[in-house]
Design an enzyme around this catalytic site. Structure first.
Site, short mmCIF file in Angstrom:
data_model
loop_
_atom_site.label_atom_id
_atom_site.label_comp_id
_atom_site.label_asym_id
_atom_site.label_seq_id
_atom_site.Cartn_x
_atom_site.Cartn_y
_atom_site.Cartn_z
N HIS A 37 0.85 -1.19 0.00
CA HIS A 37 0.00 0.00 0.00
C HIS A 37 0.89 1.24 0.00
O HIS A 37 2.10 1.16 0.18
CB HIS A 37 -0.89 0.03 1.24
CG HIS A 37 -2.01 -0.94 1.21
ND1 HIS A 37 -3.18 -0.73 0.52
CD2 HIS A 37 -2.15 -2.16 1.79
CE1 HIS A 37 -3.98 -1.77 0.67
NE2 HIS A 37 -3.37 -2.65 1.43
N LYS A 41 -0.69 4.68 4.56
CA LYS A 41 -1.73 3.75 5.06
C LYS A 41 -1.45 3.49 6.53
O LYS A 41 -0.35 3.14 6.91
CB LYS A 41 -1.72 2.46 4.26
CG LYS A 41 -2.74 1.45 4.78
CD LYS A 41 -3.52 0.85 3.66
CE LYS A 41 -4.49 -0.23 4.12
NZ LYS A 41 -5.64 0.31 4.81
#
Length: 79
Positions: A37, A41
């Protein structure tokens, strides 16, 4: 009420299908989760990765290594 770590239809189909897939692969098949990600995140591993691991543990009775990668920029605006 619906409780799911991911509201994507595809992710929920995967959650439902994963036990059958893992059982067909058999006990000699190694399984790991690697998720990536953007760097901002907040959770690592993500809720989706945690749910995948939980489903796999229940299906195989084996611990599932989970790796989280957080790299790169979070958002780019191109004008």
């Amino acid at each position: 009420m619906v409780f799911t770590p991911n509201f994507s239809i595809g992710a929920n189909v995967l959650f439902a299908s994963l036990p059958e897939i893992a059982k067909k692969l058999g006990p000699n098949y190694d399984i790991e989760i690697v998720e990536a990600h953007h760097k901002t995140k907040k959770d690592a591993p993500s809720g989706t990765a945690k749910k995948l691991a939980q489903v796999l543990v229940e299906a195989t009775n084996k611990q599932i290594p989970t790796h989280s990668i957080r790299l790169g920029i979070s958002w780019v605006t191109i004008r």
